[in-house]
Design an enzyme around this catalytic site. Sequence first.
Site, PDB file in Angstrom:
ATOM      1  N   GLU A  82       0.824  -1.209   0.000  1.00 53.65           N
ATOM      2  CA  GLU A  82       0.000   0.000   0.000  1.00 53.65           C
ATOM      3  C   GLU A  82       0.855   1.256   0.000  1.00 53.65           C
ATOM      4  O   GLU A  82       1.922   1.291   0.627  1.00 53.65           O
ATOM      5  CB  GLU A  82      -0.943   0.063   1.214  1.00 53.65           C
ATOM      6  CG  GLU A  82      -2.293  -0.584   0.996  1.00 53.65           C
ATOM      7  CD  GLU A  82      -2.222  -2.091   1.147  1.00 53.65           C
ATOM      8  OE1 GLU A  82      -3.039  -2.796   0.533  1.00 53.65           O
ATOM      9  OE2 GLU A  82      -1.330  -2.552   1.876  1.00 53.65           O
ATOM     10  N   THR A  83       0.353   2.256  -0.701  1.00 55.74           N
ATOM     11  CA  THR A  83       0.829   3.629  -0.572  1.00 55.74           C
ATOM     12  C   THR A  83      -0.270   4.408   0.136  1.00 55.74           C
ATOM     13  O   THR A  83      -1.431   4.368  -0.286  1.00 55.74           O
ATOM     14  CB  THR A  83       1.117   4.260  -1.940  1.00 55.74           C
ATOM     15  OG1 THR A  83       2.208   3.565  -2.559  1.00 55.74           O
ATOM     16  CG2 THR A  83       1.481   5.730  -1.797  1.00 55.74           C
TER      17      THR A  83
END
Length: 211
Positions: free
Chosen positions: A47-48
């Site tokens: 995830e960002t």
Amino acid sequence: MLSIPYWHVDAFADRPFAGNQAAVMELDAWLDDAVLQAIGAENMFAETAFVVRNGSEVSDWELRWFAPEAEVQLCGHATLASGHVLLSRDPGLERVRFQTRQAGVLEVRRQGAGYEVGLPAIATEPGAFAEAVAALGETPCEVWRSPLGYNVALYEDEATVRALSPDFPALAVLGGQFIATAPGRDTDVVSRVFVPGTGIDEDSVTGSAHA
């Protein structure tokens, strides 16, 4: 050219190059979803996390998470990473609250030398999922499912979970998150989490899977 502050954080770790990696990026205002998704794809972390300050009565920041191929509804490690970044900048701050799109308000607060994060409980019920069982490759003792797309396969022992070799393309077609778990030999539980539909075959450590 737009310049966006960027942090690379190893969450759920007590040393560098361990735990689960997340990118944390602070924005002045939300960019188009297509741009956020493109950044998530280029970063290629599980995830960002993107944060935008809002300063409302119930939260301090807005928070969204993007996997390489899709926005996700909840992410524990990237929430913890975002809290670490923001709390590290202000030693006098004890907590930070995030307004999310689908998971409500989440809070990260200091706890001793580390942090604790509160995640919403995800209700599951027993239910058959023959296609997922076939893709996982081993028949579990029980299957529990959530309308939110969380699917839990409970196995008898840790060795079975460790030995799983799933059919990732088949799981990707089914969509959702697939959690394989069992009682641990040296811990209460062991787990592996597969989310190939978002571009991550197996997540290294998944906070939301334990919610």
